[in-house]
Design an enzyme around this catalytic site. Structure first.
Site, PDB file in Angstrom:
ATOM      1  N   ASP A 234       0.950  -1.127  -0.104  1.00  0.00           N
ATOM      2  CA  ASP A 234       0.076   0.189  -0.072  1.00  0.00           C
ATOM      3  C   ASP A 234       1.032   1.188  -0.117  1.00  0.00           C
ATOM      4  O   ASP A 234       2.210   1.027   0.267  1.00  0.00           O
ATOM      5  CB  ASP A 234      -0.890   0.020   1.142  1.00  0.00           C
ATOM      6  CG  ASP A 234      -2.345   0.690   1.189  1.00  0.00           C
ATOM      7  OD1 ASP A 234      -2.126   1.694   0.141  1.00  0.00           O
ATOM      8  OD2 ASP A 234      -3.294   0.595   1.686  1.00  0.00           O
TER       9      ASP A 234
HETATM   10  C1  BGC Z   1      -5.059   3.369   0.496  1.00  0.00           C
HETATM   11  C2  BGC Z   1      -5.294   2.628  -0.825  1.00  0.00           C
HETATM   12  C3  BGC Z   1      -5.089   3.417  -2.039  1.00  0.00           C
HETATM   13  C4  BGC Z   1      -3.856   3.961  -2.155  1.00  0.00           C
HETATM   14  C5  BGC Z   1      -3.552   5.074  -3.354  1.00  0.00           C
HETATM   15  C6  BGC Z   1      -3.821   4.322   0.281  1.00  0.00           C
HETATM   16  O1  BGC Z   1      -3.625   5.153   1.413  1.00  0.00           O
HETATM   17  O2  BGC Z   1      -5.037   2.792   1.545  1.00  0.00           O
HETATM   18  O3  BGC Z   1      -6.353   2.141  -0.824  1.00  0.00           O
HETATM   19  O4  BGC Z   1      -5.288   2.310  -3.153  1.00  0.00           O
HETATM   20  O5  BGC Z   1      -3.868   5.009  -0.912  1.00  0.00           O
HETATM   21  O6  BGC Z   1      -4.366   6.071  -3.375  1.00  0.00           O
END
Ligand code: BGC
Length: 753
Positions: A234
């Site tokens: 992530d």
């Molecule tokens: C979130 C993800 C997301 C990523 C990109 C993260 O903070 O947990 O779900 O895809 O950011 O935006």
């Protein structure tokens, strides 16, 4: 994985220099670097968020995450999961896939399938359900739909990322069977059958290891489930690159710049943390991905992929129509008569809540307004504020009084209520399950007047409704996306027959929720103390009074359930639409082990089907049961297992509205006997008392302990007999030799069915 791409990828890996391979481990914000520089066959790829629509940033280096290019804003996942409609989820994937393709996006960071453990979870609006089976079924179709458009799906956040509080470092402590049965189950089918191009690891730690480098989690994904795609961290969650790569991680999002990643990887190899072969393995996955994305791009652009915004807006409406849940409809007050005098109140009628905050936020092409949609249809539909989010106590008191004075002149008051934007967002959890005080007060005071009150809720996750028994109707519209407003108006005026059902339980109050005592833990860890009793599994076991149970949802027509034919793999049920209008019904099948205590096998959803019936139409509907319907995870043996026994199969309209139940006996596999098995455990298996009796013929002391258990319930026995094991018996029965015990165990195991 396309095998031609795999062969090419292997070839490319062989040709690349170590430094270039290292560069392929990092994503620069949303895009890879220009990987064409690394190899001419590779094109850079682009990711964008996607659970509720495409969120493509205008400028990748802009800190404003809401500065995105416009796209269709579909209802939130908590909304469309309530459709319980696999086919619709597939079509949603296709729609989003087309939009992604148009935006040049190679992979959409969706679906997000974490389980709604607590009503307070800040991202509950972005997740599907408290139930892993329902989640897995729907997410699998969504992934397939996206990927038919040549765009990759990224299944996230693997796993146990069930809260926002300290989400980037909290350690989720979960016992093995709970992890397998609840939290991993939601991912298994989407991985195995959806075959997403990418899986995103959770931010959190799971049982002491960060997800992105968690050996156990990565091995389940790679080895047990055979996943072959890209595994990405992530955002900013690459903690231990070496350990991650050793176990199956392939990409950091974002990662270090080129010089730094090269330096790091060289050091990892030098220090023996990873081998070059392990690096090659990781890089190969990313190359296959880039090759496949490049090929898909060629195919779809040749096909001239453009989409019609109006059609997508209309599809977003269809999704909302199928998903909104009619929770209550006393005296059939709904649908409303278009000619009646209707007072609409509540700020949310003119400033709608239609999506959640954070990375799933999109900028819609056009947004419908509930009041306008109602006024288009009703002949006398007026509006008064009633409350303002952010208004002072005095201002809200005045607005409420204004409504109370006016209400008497109307046939029905429709209150738009729910949760304001700031309460539901990625990044933090909710503090309480309550709605804002000024909204509750407006509804309560209106009910005291004695007129007809209909409440339309707009919220991404469950709320307390202290006034629920006093209002006539409640429509849970969830977060309906850009065209949710017309779906609300159509349902209120009966142009559409509602057919959504709850994918989560609405408890009476937060304190009733199984995770209440444990969520969200302290600064370091959160203990999943409720075990597998998540959502309805606990509410049903403890027979808790609820606001609205899992699977509940009303229709404007009636359905009758008649004859049912039940087997362990298929249920055939005859359903009749006995009302006067066309409608959709969701037939739900639940399984529990009849003879066990609840804590051995909680009730679970094992199958469902959604069907459309014309008035008077009768149909036999088949519901297939999932192979795991009768299984539970045995932590000691580290495998899924069906225990022989009597199981109750129930068919109904919700977990509480059961129309038919039958017990069937299932032959499974009993747990293996070891030297630590107790007499009590063993004699619960059929025929085992007699076998032990025979085995102990020449061992009177052991036989004596066995005989103590003869007339006892092994689970409640008061004698020592049931608790003795081979290991403890051999200490008091000197005639019992180790070699004999070994032979007995072997013989007993060979006889187990
Ligand atoms: C979130 C993800 C997301 C990523 C990109 C993260 O903070 O947990 O779900 O895809 O950011 O935006």
């Amino acid at each position: 994985m396309d095998s031609a791409c795999k062969v090419t990828a292997r070839k490319i890996v062989k040709e690349l220099r170590l430094e270039d391979k290292a560069k392929l481990l990092s994503q620069i914000v949303w895009e890879t670097t220009d990987i064409k520089k690394i190899h001419e066959d590779l094109k850079k790829f682009l990711l964008a968020d996607g659970p509720a629509g495409i969120r493509r940033l205008k400028d990748y280096f802009d800190d404003d995450i809401y500065n995105t290019r416009p796209s269709t804003c579909y209802p939130s996942p908590s909304t469309y999961a309530s459709s319980w409609n696999r086919e619709l989820l597939y079509r949603l994937g296709e729609h989003m896939g087309r939009e992604a393709r148009q935006e040049d996006v190679d992979t959409m960071l969706a679906p997000a399938v974490n389980i709604k453990r607590s009503p307070l979870g800040g991202r509950n609006f972005e997740y599907y359900s408290e139930d892993p089976y329902l989640t897995g079924e729907l997410a699998t179709e969504f992934i397939k739909g996206i990927q038919t458009e040549g765009v990759g799906a990224c299944l996230k956040h693997f796993a146990a990322n069930n809260q926002e509080t300290r989400r980037m470092n909290i350690n989720a402590e979960i016992e093995e069977e709970t992890l397998q049965e609840v939290y991993l189950s939601a991912f298994e089918k989407p991985v195995k059958e959806g075959r997403p191009k990418m899986v995103m690891m959770g931010y959190n730690q799971l049982n002491g290891e960060f997800c992105a480098s968690n050996p156990k989690l990565l091995q389940i994904l790679r080895k047990d489930w055979g996943y072959e795609g890209v595994v990405v961290t992530d955002c900013y969650a690459a903690h231990r690159l070496g350990q991650g790569i050793r176990n199956g991680l392939t990409l950091q999002m974002p990662g270090e710049g080129e010089a730094r990643i090269v330096e790091r990887v060289l050091k990892l190899i030098h220090d023996g943390e990873i081998t070059e072969a392990q690096l090659d393995e990781a890089v190969q996955h990313n190359i296959v991905f880039a090759l496949e994305a490049g090929a898909a791009k060629k195919e779809t652009s040749a096909a001239g992929d453009r989409y019609d915004r109006n059609k997508h807006h209309a599809f977003a409406r269809e999704l909302a129509e199928e998903s909104m849940v009619l929770l209550q409809n006393k005296d059939k007050i709904l649908p409303l008569d278009k000619k009646s005098r209707i007072l609409v109140t509540g700020e949310l009628a003119i400033h709608p809540r239609f999506q959640g905050g954070g990375s799933s936020h999109v900028n819609p092409w056009k947004l419908e307004i509930p009041l306008e949609e109602l006024q288009k249809r009703g002949t006398q539909t007026d509006f008064l504020f009633g409350y303002k989010t952010g208004g002072s106590v005095q201002e809200n008191e005045n607005l409420c009084q204004e409504v109370l004075k006016a209400a008497v002149a109307y046939d029905t008051v429709v209150v738009f209520a729910g949760l304001p934007d700031l309460i539901e967002s990625e990044g933090y959890d909710r503090d309480s399950m309550k709605m804002p005080a000024e909204q509750n007060q407006l509804i309560e005071k209106l009910t005291e007047l004695g007129g007809h009150v209909v409440v339309v809720l707009a919220n991404g996750s469950v709320v307390e409704m202290p006034w629920r028994k006093n209002v006539e109707a409640i429509l849970e519209s969830y977060l309906g996306g850009e065209s949710g407003a017309s779906a609300i108006a159509e349902i209120l005026f009966g142009e559409i027959n509602p057919s959504g059902k709850l994918a989560e339980t609405f408890p009476v109050c937060l304190e009733d929720n199984p995770s209440y005592l444990y969520f969200p833990g302290d600064t370091k860890r959160v203990i999943y103390g409720e075990g597998r009793f998540v959502g309805y599994k606990q509410y049903e076991a403890q027979k808790k009074p609820l606001a609205f149970p899992f699977g509940h949802g009303l229709s404007y027509t009636e359905f009758e359930y008649a004859a049912c034919k039940i087997s362990k793999s298929k249920i055939e049920v005859t359903i009749k639409n006995s009302g006067e209008r066309q409608g959709k019904e969701i037939i739900q099948v639940y399984v529990k082990k009849h003879t066990s205590k609840e804590n051995i096998f909680p009730i679970k959803l094992a199958g469902f089907e959604k069907i459309l019936l014309e008035p008077g139409e009768e149909r036999i509907v088949s519901v297939e049961l999932d192979e795991k319907a009768f299984m539970r995870y045995q932590p000691q043996e580290q495998r899924w297992n069906v225990e022989t026994g009597v199981y109750e199969i129930s068919v109904g309209r919700s977990v509480q509205d059961i129309r038919y139940s039958e017990n069937i006996t299932i032959q499974g596999k009993q747990p293996q006997i070891t030297e630590d098995s107790s007499i009590g455990d063993m004699i619960r298996m059929e025929g085992m008392y007699e076998r032990l009796e025979q085995a102990f013929q020449r061992h009177p002391v052991s036989l004596g302990f066995l005989e103590m258990t003869k007339d006892e319930d092994p689970l409640k026995s008061i004698s020592m007999g049931a608790l003795m094991t081979f290991n403890t018996l051999k200490r008091v029965d000197e005639t019992l030799q180790d070699s004999e015990i070994e032979a007995m165990i072997q013989l007993l195991n060979s006889r187990i069915v």
